[in-house]
Design an enzyme around this catalytic site. Structure first.
Site, PDB file in Angstrom:
ATOM      1  N   GLY A 239       0.758  -1.246   0.000  1.00 14.15           N
ATOM      2  CA  GLY A 239       0.000   0.000   0.000  1.00 14.15           C
ATOM      3  C   GLY A 239       0.787   1.293   0.000  1.00 14.15           C
ATOM      4  O   GLY A 239       0.219   2.362  -0.255  1.00 14.15           O
ATOM      5  N   ARG A 276       3.202  -1.602  -5.857  1.00 19.73           N
ATOM      6  CA  ARG A 276       3.465  -0.344  -6.558  1.00 19.73           C
ATOM      7  C   ARG A 276       4.784   0.311  -6.154  1.00 19.73           C
ATOM      8  O   ARG A 276       5.515   0.823  -6.991  1.00 19.73           O
ATOM      9  CB  ARG A 276       2.308   0.618  -6.236  1.00 19.73           C
ATOM     10  CG  ARG A 276       2.337   1.891  -7.026  1.00 19.73           C
ATOM     11  CD  ARG A 276       1.292   2.892  -6.504  1.00 19.73           C
ATOM     12  NE  ARG A 276       0.047   2.316  -6.115  1.00 19.73           N
ATOM     13  CZ  ARG A 276      -1.044   2.216  -6.896  1.00 19.73           C
ATOM     14  NH1 ARG A 276      -0.999   2.671  -8.116  1.00 19.73           N
ATOM     15  NH2 ARG A 276      -2.152   1.676  -6.432  1.00 19.73           N
ATOM     16  N   ARG A 312      -5.079   2.505 -16.306  1.00 18.67           N
ATOM     17  CA  ARG A 312      -5.234   3.326 -15.104  1.00 18.67           C
ATOM     18  C   ARG A 312      -5.869   4.699 -15.351  1.00 18.67           C
ATOM     19  O   ARG A 312      -6.749   5.112 -14.584  1.00 18.67           O
ATOM     20  CB  ARG A 312      -3.898   3.482 -14.361  1.00 18.67           C
ATOM     21  CG  ARG A 312      -3.234   2.148 -14.000  1.00 18.67           C
ATOM     22  CD  ARG A 312      -2.061   2.299 -13.047  1.00 18.67           C
ATOM     23  NE  ARG A 312      -2.496   2.694 -11.725  1.00 18.67           N
ATOM     24  CZ  ARG A 312      -2.394   3.890 -11.238  1.00 18.67           C
ATOM     25  NH1 ARG A 312      -1.818   4.850 -11.935  1.00 18.67           N
ATOM     26  NH2 ARG A 312      -2.842   4.170 -10.041  1.00 18.67           N
ATOM     27  N   TYR A 316      -9.261   4.941 -13.301  1.00 10.27           N
ATOM     28  CA  TYR A 316      -9.231   5.703 -12.043  1.00 10.27           C
ATOM     29  C   TYR A 316      -8.990   7.195 -12.257  1.00 10.27           C
ATOM     30  O   TYR A 316      -8.833   7.930 -11.292  1.00 10.27           O
ATOM     31  CB  TYR A 316      -8.093   5.220 -11.132  1.00 10.27           C
ATOM     32  CG  TYR A 316      -7.902   3.732 -11.029  1.00 10.27           C
ATOM     33  CD1 TYR A 316      -8.835   2.931 -10.357  1.00 10.27           C
ATOM     34  CD2 TYR A 316      -6.776   3.124 -11.566  1.00 10.27           C
ATOM     35  CE1 TYR A 316      -8.634   1.562 -10.246  1.00 10.27           C
ATOM     36  CE2 TYR A 316      -6.572   1.754 -11.452  1.00 10.27           C
ATOM     37  CZ  TYR A 316      -7.514   0.984 -10.796  1.00 10.27           C
ATOM     38  OH  TYR A 316      -7.306  -0.365 -10.687  1.00 10.27           O
ATOM     39  N   CYS A 342     -12.141   2.433 -29.660  1.00  8.14           N
ATOM     40  CA  CYS A 342     -13.420   3.086 -29.941  1.00  8.14           C
ATOM     41  C   CYS A 342     -14.225   3.339 -28.676  1.00  8.14           C
ATOM     42  O   CYS A 342     -15.288   2.742 -28.471  1.00  8.14           O
ATOM     43  CB  CYS A 342     -14.197   2.219 -30.918  1.00  8.14           C
ATOM     44  SG  CYS A 342     -13.212   1.906 -32.374  1.00  8.14           S
TER      45      CYS A 342
HETATM   46  N1  LLP Z   1      -1.565  -7.034  -0.785  1.00  6.28           N
HETATM   47  C1  LLP Z   1      -2.860  -7.168  -1.124  1.00  6.28           C
HETATM   48  C2  LLP Z   1      -3.677  -8.128  -0.410  1.00  6.28           C
HETATM   49  C3  LLP Z   1      -3.400  -6.362  -2.147  1.00  6.28           C
HETATM   50  O1  LLP Z   1      -4.680  -6.492  -2.465  1.00  6.28           O
HETATM   51  C4  LLP Z   1      -2.569  -5.437  -2.820  1.00  6.28           C
HETATM   52  C5  LLP Z   1      -3.102  -4.600  -3.905  1.00  6.28           C
HETATM   53  C6  LLP Z   1      -1.223  -5.361  -2.453  1.00  6.28           C
HETATM   54  C7  LLP Z   1      -0.754  -6.169  -1.426  1.00  6.28           C
HETATM   55  C8  LLP Z   1      -0.259  -4.434  -3.123  1.00  6.28           C
HETATM   56  O2  LLP Z   1      -0.610  -3.111  -2.931  1.00  6.28           O
HETATM   57  P1  LLP Z   1       0.389  -1.932  -3.386  1.00  6.28           P
HETATM   58  O3  LLP Z   1       1.630  -2.056  -2.541  1.00  6.28           O
HETATM   59  O4  LLP Z   1       0.678  -2.114  -4.816  1.00  6.28           O
HETATM   60  O5  LLP Z   1      -0.371  -0.707  -3.107  1.00  6.28           O
HETATM   61  N2  LLP Z   1      -4.985  -1.461  -9.875  1.00  6.28           N
HETATM   62  C9  LLP Z   1      -4.859  -0.429  -8.875  1.00  6.28           C
HETATM   63  C10 LLP Z   1      -4.254  -0.943  -7.600  1.00  6.28           C
HETATM   64  C11 LLP Z   1      -4.988  -2.146  -7.030  1.00  6.28           C
HETATM   65  C12 LLP Z   1      -4.354  -2.671  -5.767  1.00  6.28           C
HETATM   66  C13 LLP Z   1      -4.902  -4.016  -5.427  1.00  6.28           C
HETATM   67  N3  LLP Z   1      -4.314  -4.643  -4.297  1.00  6.28           N
HETATM   68  C14 LLP Z   1      -4.066   0.725  -9.467  1.00  6.28           C
HETATM   69  O6  LLP Z   1      -3.669   0.651 -10.638  1.00  6.28           O
HETATM   70  O7  LLP Z   1      -3.854   1.738  -8.798  1.00  6.28           O
END
Ligand code: LLP
Length: 417
Positions: A239, A276, A312, A316, A342
Protein backbone atom coordinates in the site's frame (compact mmCIF):
# COMPACT_ATOMS: atom_id res chain seq x y z
CA UNK A 1 13.78 8.02 -7.82
CA UNK A 2 14.32 6.16 -11.04
CA UNK A 3 16.74 5.70 -13.90
CA UNK A 4 14.79 7.29 -16.76
CA UNK A 5 16.73 10.46 -17.47
CA UNK A 6 17.69 12.64 -20.41
CA UNK A 7 21.13 12.66 -21.91
CA UNK A 8 21.07 15.65 -24.18
CA UNK A 9 17.68 15.52 -25.87
CA UNK A 10 17.28 11.77 -25.63
CA UNK A 11 15.46 9.92 -22.90
CA UNK A 12 17.42 6.97 -21.57
CA UNK A 13 16.61 3.94 -19.47
CA UNK A 14 19.81 3.54 -17.49
CA UNK A 15 22.53 3.47 -20.19
CA UNK A 16 20.25 2.65 -23.10
CA UNK A 17 18.54 5.22 -25.31
CA UNK A 18 14.82 4.55 -25.54
CA UNK A 19 14.92 5.19 -29.27
CA UNK A 20 17.41 2.33 -29.61
CA UNK A 21 14.97 -0.05 -27.90
CA UNK A 22 12.10 1.19 -30.05
CA UNK A 23 14.15 0.74 -33.23
CA UNK A 24 14.48 -2.92 -32.35
CA UNK A 25 11.22 -3.73 -30.57
CA UNK A 26 8.72 -1.20 -31.93
CA UNK A 27 5.89 0.52 -30.06
CA UNK A 28 3.97 0.42 -27.82
CA UNK A 29 6.44 -1.10 -25.40
CA UNK A 30 6.83 -1.31 -21.63
CA UNK A 31 10.40 -0.68 -20.50
CA UNK A 32 11.62 -1.59 -17.00
CA UNK A 33 14.81 -0.45 -15.33
CA UNK A 34 16.42 -3.27 -13.37
CA UNK A 35 18.54 -0.86 -11.31
CA UNK A 36 15.39 0.97 -10.22
CA UNK A 37 13.64 -2.26 -9.28
CA UNK A 38 16.63 -3.40 -7.24
CA UNK A 39 17.04 -0.06 -5.58
CA UNK A 40 13.41 0.10 -4.52
CA UNK A 41 13.51 -3.42 -3.16
CA UNK A 42 16.64 -2.68 -1.16
CA UNK A 43 15.16 0.55 0.22
CA UNK A 44 12.15 -1.38 1.51
CA UNK A 45 14.26 -4.24 2.83
CA UNK A 46 16.67 -1.91 4.61
CA UNK A 47 13.81 0.00 6.19
CA UNK A 48 13.12 -3.11 8.26
CA UNK A 49 16.71 -4.23 8.78
CA UNK A 50 16.32 -3.93 12.56
CA UNK A 51 13.66 -6.63 12.80
CA UNK A 52 13.02 -10.08 11.33
CA UNK A 53 11.06 -9.52 8.14
CA UNK A 54 10.37 -10.73 4.61
CA UNK A 55 9.40 -8.56 1.67
CA UNK A 56 6.74 -10.55 -0.19
CA UNK A 57 6.39 -8.60 -3.42
CA UNK A 58 2.78 -8.34 -4.58
CA UNK A 59 2.85 -10.10 -7.94
CA UNK A 60 -0.31 -8.45 -9.26
CA UNK A 61 1.51 -5.13 -9.69
CA UNK A 62 3.84 -6.53 -12.33
CA UNK A 63 4.09 -10.26 -12.83
CA UNK A 64 6.77 -10.46 -15.51
CA UNK A 65 9.16 -13.32 -14.73
CA UNK A 66 12.20 -11.04 -15.05
CA UNK A 67 10.73 -8.64 -12.49
CA UNK A 68 9.94 -11.50 -10.11
CA UNK A 69 13.42 -12.93 -10.56
CA UNK A 70 15.00 -9.56 -9.76
CA UNK A 71 13.30 -9.51 -6.35
CA UNK A 72 13.80 -13.21 -5.67
CA UNK A 73 17.54 -12.77 -6.28
CA UNK A 74 17.50 -10.09 -3.58
CA UNK A 75 15.88 -12.43 -1.06
CA UNK A 76 12.27 -11.51 -1.72
CA UNK A 77 9.19 -13.64 -1.38
CA UNK A 78 5.82 -13.02 -3.01
CA UNK A 79 2.23 -12.21 -2.21
CA UNK A 80 -0.06 -14.02 -4.63
CA UNK A 81 -3.79 -13.95 -5.26
CA UNK A 82 -4.27 -16.79 -7.72
CA UNK A 83 -2.93 -20.10 -8.90
CA UNK A 84 -1.63 -18.31 -11.97
CA UNK A 85 0.47 -15.96 -9.86
CA UNK A 86 1.81 -18.92 -7.89
CA UNK A 87 2.76 -20.63 -11.15
CA UNK A 88 4.67 -17.54 -12.26
CA UNK A 89 6.44 -17.12 -8.93
CA UNK A 90 7.49 -20.78 -8.84
CA UNK A 91 8.73 -20.51 -12.43
CA UNK A 92 10.83 -17.54 -11.36
CA UNK A 93 12.30 -19.67 -8.57
CA UNK A 94 10.62 -18.32 -5.44
CA UNK A 95 11.18 -20.15 -2.15
CA UNK A 96 7.68 -21.51 -1.39
CA UNK A 97 8.25 -20.74 2.28
CA UNK A 98 8.26 -17.05 1.31
CA UNK A 99 4.87 -17.17 -0.39
CA UNK A 100 1.72 -15.74 1.16
CA UNK A 101 -1.61 -16.24 -0.54
CA UNK A 102 -4.25 -13.49 -0.24
CA UNK A 103 -7.58 -12.94 -1.99
CA UNK A 104 -11.27 -13.30 -1.18
CA UNK A 105 -12.06 -16.09 -3.62
CA UNK A 106 -9.59 -18.96 -3.55
CA UNK A 107 -10.77 -22.07 -5.39
CA UNK A 108 -10.23 -25.65 -4.24
CA UNK A 109 -7.77 -26.42 -7.02
CA UNK A 110 -5.81 -23.27 -6.20
CA UNK A 111 -5.73 -24.13 -2.50
CA UNK A 112 -4.53 -27.63 -3.32
CA UNK A 113 -1.86 -26.31 -5.69
CA UNK A 114 -0.58 -23.94 -3.01
CA UNK A 115 -0.56 -26.66 -0.33
CA UNK A 116 1.34 -29.03 -2.59
CA UNK A 117 3.83 -26.28 -3.40
CA UNK A 118 4.37 -25.82 0.35
CA UNK A 119 3.61 -22.12 0.69
CA UNK A 120 4.12 -20.33 4.00
CA UNK A 121 0.56 -19.20 4.67
CA UNK A 122 -2.90 -18.47 3.44
CA UNK A 123 -4.31 -15.08 4.34
CA UNK A 124 -7.87 -16.16 5.01
CA UNK A 125 -10.58 -13.68 4.15
CA UNK A 126 -13.82 -15.34 5.30
CA UNK A 127 -15.29 -17.87 7.71
CA UNK A 128 -16.17 -20.23 4.88
CA UNK A 129 -12.67 -20.04 3.46
CA UNK A 130 -11.30 -21.36 6.77
CA UNK A 131 -13.49 -24.45 6.40
CA UNK A 132 -12.50 -24.95 2.77
CA UNK A 133 -8.78 -24.76 3.45
CA UNK A 134 -9.12 -27.15 6.39
CA UNK A 135 -11.09 -29.56 4.23
CA UNK A 136 -8.74 -29.47 1.24
CA UNK A 137 -5.66 -29.81 3.48
CA UNK A 138 -7.25 -32.79 5.25
CA UNK A 139 -8.09 -34.46 1.96
CA UNK A 140 -4.50 -34.34 0.70
CA UNK A 141 -2.86 -34.94 4.06
CA UNK A 142 -1.30 -31.51 4.54
CA UNK A 143 -1.37 -28.89 7.24
CA UNK A 144 -2.07 -25.34 6.07
CA UNK A 145 -0.35 -22.35 7.67
CA UNK A 146 -2.90 -19.60 8.04
CA UNK A 147 -3.34 -16.00 9.07
CA UNK A 148 -6.68 -14.29 9.23
CA UNK A 149 -6.87 -11.18 7.11
CA UNK A 150 -8.35 -8.68 9.48
CA UNK A 151 -10.32 -5.73 8.30
CA UNK A 152 -9.34 -3.02 10.79
CA UNK A 153 -11.82 -0.37 9.59
CA UNK A 154 -9.17 2.27 9.00
CA UNK A 155 -9.51 4.86 6.25
CA UNK A 156 -6.36 4.91 4.11
CA UNK A 157 -7.51 8.15 2.41
CA UNK A 158 -6.94 6.97 -1.11
CA UNK A 159 -9.02 6.33 -4.23
CA UNK A 160 -12.27 4.46 -3.33
CA UNK A 161 -11.52 1.67 -5.83
CA UNK A 162 -8.27 0.84 -4.06
CA UNK A 163 -9.49 1.28 -0.48
CA UNK A 164 -9.72 -2.13 1.12
CA UNK A 165 -9.63 -1.79 4.89
CA UNK A 166 -12.99 -0.16 5.57
CA UNK A 167 -15.90 -2.09 7.04
CA UNK A 168 -17.85 -1.77 3.81
CA UNK A 169 -15.07 -3.44 1.77
CA UNK A 170 -15.32 -7.05 0.64
CA UNK A 171 -11.90 -7.84 2.08
CA UNK A 172 -10.93 -9.64 5.26
CA UNK A 173 -12.84 -10.43 8.42
CA UNK A 174 -14.08 -7.64 10.63
CA UNK A 175 -11.61 -7.17 13.47
CA UNK A 176 -14.36 -7.62 16.05
CA UNK A 177 -15.18 -11.06 14.69
CA UNK A 178 -11.59 -12.14 14.17
CA UNK A 179 -11.12 -13.68 17.64
CA UNK A 180 -14.10 -15.97 17.14
CA UNK A 181 -12.69 -17.12 13.83
CA UNK A 182 -9.26 -17.73 15.33
CA UNK A 183 -11.02 -19.83 17.98
CA UNK A 184 -12.74 -21.87 15.26
CA UNK A 185 -9.47 -22.22 13.35
CA UNK A 186 -7.72 -23.49 16.47
CA UNK A 187 -10.12 -26.40 16.60
CA UNK A 188 -9.54 -27.35 12.96
CA UNK A 189 -7.10 -30.25 12.68
CA UNK A 190 -5.53 -29.36 9.34
CA UNK A 191 -4.79 -25.70 10.03
CA UNK A 192 -1.84 -24.22 11.80
CA UNK A 193 -2.36 -20.66 12.97
CA UNK A 194 0.84 -18.75 12.35
CA UNK A 195 -0.09 -15.14 11.69
CA UNK A 196 -2.29 -12.10 11.42
CA UNK A 197 -2.68 -10.25 8.17
CA UNK A 198 -4.12 -6.98 6.95
CA UNK A 199 -3.94 -4.77 3.88
CA UNK A 200 -5.81 -1.49 4.05
CA UNK A 201 -5.45 -0.03 0.59
CA UNK A 202 -3.12 1.11 -2.12
CA UNK A 203 -1.30 4.33 -3.03
CA UNK A 204 -1.27 5.55 0.59
CA UNK A 205 0.55 8.83 1.00
CA UNK A 206 0.61 8.94 4.80
CA UNK A 207 2.06 6.75 7.52
CA UNK A 208 -0.72 7.36 10.04
CA UNK A 209 -3.26 4.84 8.69
CA UNK A 210 -0.62 2.08 8.90
CA UNK A 211 0.14 3.00 12.50
CA UNK A 212 -3.56 3.20 13.41
CA UNK A 213 -4.00 -0.26 11.95
CA UNK A 214 -1.15 -1.71 14.00
CA UNK A 215 -2.63 -0.24 17.18
CA UNK A 216 -5.86 -2.09 16.47
CA UNK A 217 -4.03 -5.30 15.59
CA UNK A 218 -2.13 -5.19 18.86
CA UNK A 219 -5.37 -5.49 20.81
CA UNK A 220 -6.20 -8.55 18.76
CA UNK A 221 -2.78 -10.08 19.38
CA UNK A 222 -3.31 -9.65 23.13
CA UNK A 223 -6.70 -11.32 22.78
CA UNK A 224 -5.09 -14.22 20.95
CA UNK A 225 -2.48 -14.66 23.65
CA UNK A 226 -5.22 -14.87 26.23
CA UNK A 227 -6.74 -17.66 24.17
CA UNK A 228 -3.43 -19.50 24.12
CA UNK A 229 -2.74 -18.73 20.47
CA UNK A 230 0.73 -17.41 19.79
CA UNK A 231 1.57 -16.28 16.30
CA UNK A 232 4.88 -15.78 14.57
CA UNK A 233 4.04 -13.55 11.60
CA UNK A 234 2.47 -10.12 11.32
CA UNK A 235 1.67 -9.38 7.68
CA UNK A 236 1.05 -5.68 7.16
CA UNK A 237 0.18 -5.90 3.47
CA UNK A 238 1.32 -3.39 0.90
CA UNK A 239 0.00 0.00 0.00
CA UNK A 240 2.83 2.50 0.32
CA UNK A 241 2.31 5.04 -2.44
CA UNK A 242 4.62 6.56 -5.01
CA UNK A 243 4.94 9.91 -6.68
CA UNK A 244 2.99 10.09 -9.93
CA UNK A 245 2.55 13.85 -10.01
CA UNK A 246 2.76 16.10 -6.98
CA UNK A 247 1.93 13.67 -4.19
CA UNK A 248 4.59 13.28 -1.52
CA UNK A 249 4.36 9.81 -0.01
CA UNK A 250 6.71 8.93 2.84
CA UNK A 251 9.95 7.25 1.86
CA UNK A 252 10.30 3.57 2.78
CA UNK A 253 12.74 4.56 5.54
CA UNK A 254 10.13 6.77 7.20
CA UNK A 255 7.42 4.16 6.78
CA UNK A 256 9.79 1.52 8.19
CA UNK A 257 10.77 3.59 11.18
CA UNK A 258 7.16 4.21 12.21
CA UNK A 259 6.25 0.54 11.82
CA UNK A 260 9.31 -0.83 13.59
CA UNK A 261 8.69 1.59 16.45
CA UNK A 262 5.09 0.44 16.76
CA UNK A 263 5.75 -3.30 16.47
CA UNK A 264 9.16 -4.01 17.99
CA UNK A 265 7.88 -4.99 21.42
CA UNK A 266 5.81 -7.74 19.81
CA UNK A 267 8.85 -9.74 18.71
CA UNK A 268 7.08 -10.93 15.56
CA UNK A 269 8.44 -11.65 12.10
CA UNK A 270 7.03 -8.91 9.87
CA UNK A 271 5.80 -9.58 6.37
CA UNK A 272 5.15 -6.90 3.77
CA UNK A 273 3.39 -7.11 0.44
CA UNK A 274 4.52 -4.02 -1.47
CA UNK A 275 3.63 -3.84 -5.13
CA UNK A 276 3.46 -0.34 -6.56
CA UNK A 277 6.25 1.01 -4.38
CA UNK A 278 8.75 -1.44 -5.84
CA UNK A 279 7.76 -1.34 -9.50
CA UNK A 280 5.67 1.77 -10.23
CA UNK A 281 8.45 4.18 -11.03
CA UNK A 282 10.66 1.46 -12.48
CA UNK A 283 8.63 1.21 -15.67
CA UNK A 284 7.43 3.37 -18.52
CA UNK A 285 5.14 2.77 -21.48
CA UNK A 286 6.39 4.17 -24.76
CA UNK A 287 4.01 4.90 -27.61
CA UNK A 288 4.23 6.68 -30.91
CA UNK A 289 2.27 9.69 -32.12
CA UNK A 290 0.22 8.55 -35.11
CA UNK A 291 -1.69 11.76 -35.78
CA UNK A 292 -2.51 15.07 -34.23
CA UNK A 293 -5.95 16.53 -34.62
CA UNK A 294 -7.49 19.85 -33.79
CA UNK A 295 -11.06 19.48 -32.60
CA UNK A 296 -13.39 22.45 -32.15
CA UNK A 297 -12.79 22.48 -28.42
CA UNK A 298 -9.76 20.32 -27.89
CA UNK A 299 -6.47 19.22 -29.32
CA UNK A 300 -5.82 15.53 -29.62
CA UNK A 301 -2.60 13.62 -29.87
CA UNK A 302 -3.46 10.17 -31.16
CA UNK A 303 -0.96 7.51 -30.14
CA UNK A 304 -0.59 3.80 -30.81
CA UNK A 305 -0.92 2.95 -27.09
CA UNK A 306 -4.39 2.80 -25.59
CA UNK A 307 -6.52 2.04 -22.56
CA UNK A 308 -6.10 -1.68 -23.17
CA UNK A 309 -2.35 -1.24 -22.70
CA UNK A 310 -2.51 1.13 -19.73
CA UNK A 311 -5.95 1.13 -18.11
CA UNK A 312 -5.23 3.33 -15.10
CA UNK A 313 -6.12 6.74 -16.61
CA UNK A 314 -9.48 5.49 -17.92
CA UNK A 315 -10.27 3.42 -14.88
CA UNK A 316 -9.23 5.70 -12.04
CA UNK A 317 -8.52 9.01 -13.75
CA UNK A 318 -4.88 8.41 -12.81
CA UNK A 319 -2.10 10.77 -13.74
CA UNK A 320 0.92 9.49 -15.62
CA UNK A 321 3.66 11.96 -16.51
CA UNK A 322 4.19 12.51 -20.24
CA UNK A 323 7.69 12.96 -21.62
CA UNK A 324 9.13 13.27 -25.08
CA UNK A 325 11.56 10.49 -25.91
CA UNK A 326 13.40 12.99 -28.11
CA UNK A 327 13.03 16.39 -26.58
CA UNK A 328 12.98 18.42 -29.78
CA UNK A 329 9.44 19.78 -29.97
CA UNK A 330 9.04 23.51 -30.16
CA UNK A 331 6.63 24.76 -27.54
CA UNK A 332 3.78 23.07 -25.76
CA UNK A 333 0.08 22.51 -26.34
CA UNK A 334 -2.85 21.67 -24.14
CA UNK A 335 -4.22 18.40 -25.41
CA UNK A 336 -5.66 14.99 -24.66
CA UNK A 337 -3.46 12.04 -25.51
CA UNK A 338 -5.77 9.34 -26.77
CA UNK A 339 -5.50 5.83 -28.16
CA UNK A 340 -7.09 4.13 -31.16
CA UNK A 341 -9.80 2.36 -29.14
CA UNK A 342 -13.42 3.09 -29.94
CA UNK A 343 -14.38 4.55 -26.57
CA UNK A 344 -14.36 8.13 -25.36
CA UNK A 345 -12.78 6.84 -22.15
CA UNK A 346 -9.70 5.82 -24.09
CA UNK A 347 -7.22 8.43 -22.98
CA UNK A 348 -3.79 8.33 -21.40
CA UNK A 349 -3.65 12.01 -20.48
CA UNK A 350 -6.39 14.62 -20.37
CA UNK A 351 -6.25 18.41 -20.72
CA UNK A 352 -2.54 18.29 -20.21
CA UNK A 353 0.12 20.79 -21.16
CA UNK A 354 2.49 18.62 -23.20
CA UNK A 355 5.23 19.10 -25.78
CA UNK A 356 3.81 19.91 -29.23
CA UNK A 357 4.20 16.37 -30.50
CA UNK A 358 4.05 15.71 -34.22
CA UNK A 359 3.59 12.55 -36.25
CA UNK A 360 6.18 9.89 -35.49
CA UNK A 361 7.28 11.36 -32.15
CA UNK A 362 7.84 8.84 -29.38
CA UNK A 363 6.06 9.55 -26.10
CA UNK A 364 6.89 8.07 -22.71
CA UNK A 365 4.15 7.56 -20.14
CA UNK A 366 5.93 7.58 -16.84
CA UNK A 367 5.37 5.56 -13.64
CA UNK A 368 3.70 2.78 -15.57
CA UNK A 369 5.57 -0.14 -14.03
CA UNK A 370 2.80 -1.04 -11.58
CA UNK A 371 -0.64 -2.19 -12.72
CA UNK A 372 0.32 -1.35 -16.28
CA UNK A 373 1.01 -4.48 -18.26
CA UNK A 374 -0.75 -6.69 -15.68
CA UNK A 375 -4.04 -4.89 -16.23
CA UNK A 376 -3.71 -4.82 -20.00
CA UNK A 377 -6.15 -6.66 -22.21
CA UNK A 378 -6.79 -7.57 -25.82
CA UNK A 379 -9.76 -5.22 -26.17
CA UNK A 380 -10.32 -4.20 -29.79
CA UNK A 381 -8.24 -7.26 -30.66
CA UNK A 382 -5.06 -5.44 -29.94
CA UNK A 383 -2.13 -7.77 -29.27
CA UNK A 384 -0.57 -7.18 -25.89
CA UNK A 385 2.59 -5.12 -26.15
CA UNK A 386 6.21 -6.17 -25.65
CA UNK A 387 8.03 -5.78 -22.35
CA UNK A 388 11.73 -4.95 -22.17
CA UNK A 389 14.11 -4.97 -19.23
CA UNK A 390 17.18 -2.74 -19.18
CA UNK A 391 20.19 -3.40 -16.98
CA UNK A 392 23.04 -0.94 -17.37
CA UNK A 393 23.91 -0.89 -21.05
CA UNK A 394 22.06 -4.13 -21.82
CA UNK A 395 18.45 -4.70 -22.68
CA UNK A 396 16.34 -7.70 -23.48
CA UNK A 397 12.78 -8.37 -24.53
CA UNK A 398 11.32 -10.10 -21.47
CA UNK A 399 7.95 -10.65 -23.07
CA UNK A 400 7.49 -10.79 -26.82
CA UNK A 401 4.83 -8.70 -28.46
CA UNK A 402 1.74 -10.84 -29.04
CA UNK A 403 0.97 -11.82 -32.59
CA UNK A 404 -2.44 -11.76 -34.22
CA UNK A 405 -2.30 -15.57 -34.34
CA UNK A 406 -2.02 -15.59 -30.55
CA UNK A 407 -5.14 -13.44 -30.38
CA UNK A 408 -7.28 -16.34 -31.56
CA UNK A 409 -5.44 -19.05 -29.65
CA UNK A 410 -7.91 -21.58 -28.30
CA UNK A 411 -10.81 -20.29 -30.36
CA UNK A 412 -12.65 -22.61 -32.69
CA UNK A 413 -15.49 -22.29 -35.14
CA UNK A 414 -17.98 -25.05 -34.27
CA UNK A 415 -18.83 -27.64 -36.88
CA UNK A 416 -22.49 -26.58 -36.77
CA UNK A 417 -21.68 -23.24 -38.36
N1 LLP B 1 -1.57 -7.03 -0.78
C1 LLP B 1 -2.86 -7.17 -1.12
C2 LLP B 1 -3.68 -8.13 -0.41
C3 LLP B 1 -3.40 -6.36 -2.15
O1 LLP B 1 -4.68 -6.49 -2.46
C4 LLP B 1 -2.57 -5.44 -2.82
C5 LLP B 1 -3.10 -4.60 -3.90
C6 LLP B 1 -1.22 -5.36 -2.45
C7 LLP B 1 -0.75 -6.17 -1.43
C8 LLP B 1 -0.26 -4.43 -3.12
O2 LLP B 1 -0.61 -3.11 -2.93
P1 LLP B 1 0.39 -1.93 -3.39
O3 LLP B 1 1.63 -2.06 -2.54
O4 LLP B 1 0.68 -2.11 -4.82
O5 LLP B 1 -0.37 -0.71 -3.11
N2 LLP B 1 -4.99 -1.46 -9.87
C9 LLP B 1 -4.86 -0.43 -8.88
C10 LLP B 1 -4.25 -0.94 -7.60
C11 LLP B 1 -4.99 -2.15 -7.03
C12 LLP B 1 -4.35 -2.67 -5.77
C13 LLP B 1 -4.90 -4.02 -5.43
N3 LLP B 1 -4.31 -4.64 -4.30
C14 LLP B 1 -4.07 0.73 -9.47
O6 LLP B 1 -3.67 0.65 -10.64
O7 LLP B 1 -3.85 1.74 -8.80
Amino acid sequence: MHHFQYKGNDLFAEEVAIKEIVAKVGTPVYIYSQATLARHFKAMDEAFAAVPHTICYSVKANSNLAVLKTFINLGGGVDIVSGGELFRALKAGVDPQKVVYSGVGKKDDEIEYALNAGILMFNVESEQELDRINEVAGRIGKKAGIAIRVNPDVDPETHPYITTGLKKAKFGINIERALDQYKRAKAMPHLSIIGIDCHIGSQLTKVAPFVDTIKKLKRLITGLKEMGISIKYLDLGGGLGIQYNDELPPLPAEYGKAIVEETKELGLHLLFEPGRNLVGNAGILVGKCLFTKKGDEKNFVIVDAAMNDLARPSLYGSFHGVQAVNNCQSGTVIADIVGPICESGDFLAKDREIPAFTQGDLIAFMSAGAYGFTMSSNYNSRPRVAEVMVKGSQFEVVRARETVEELIKGETIPAFL
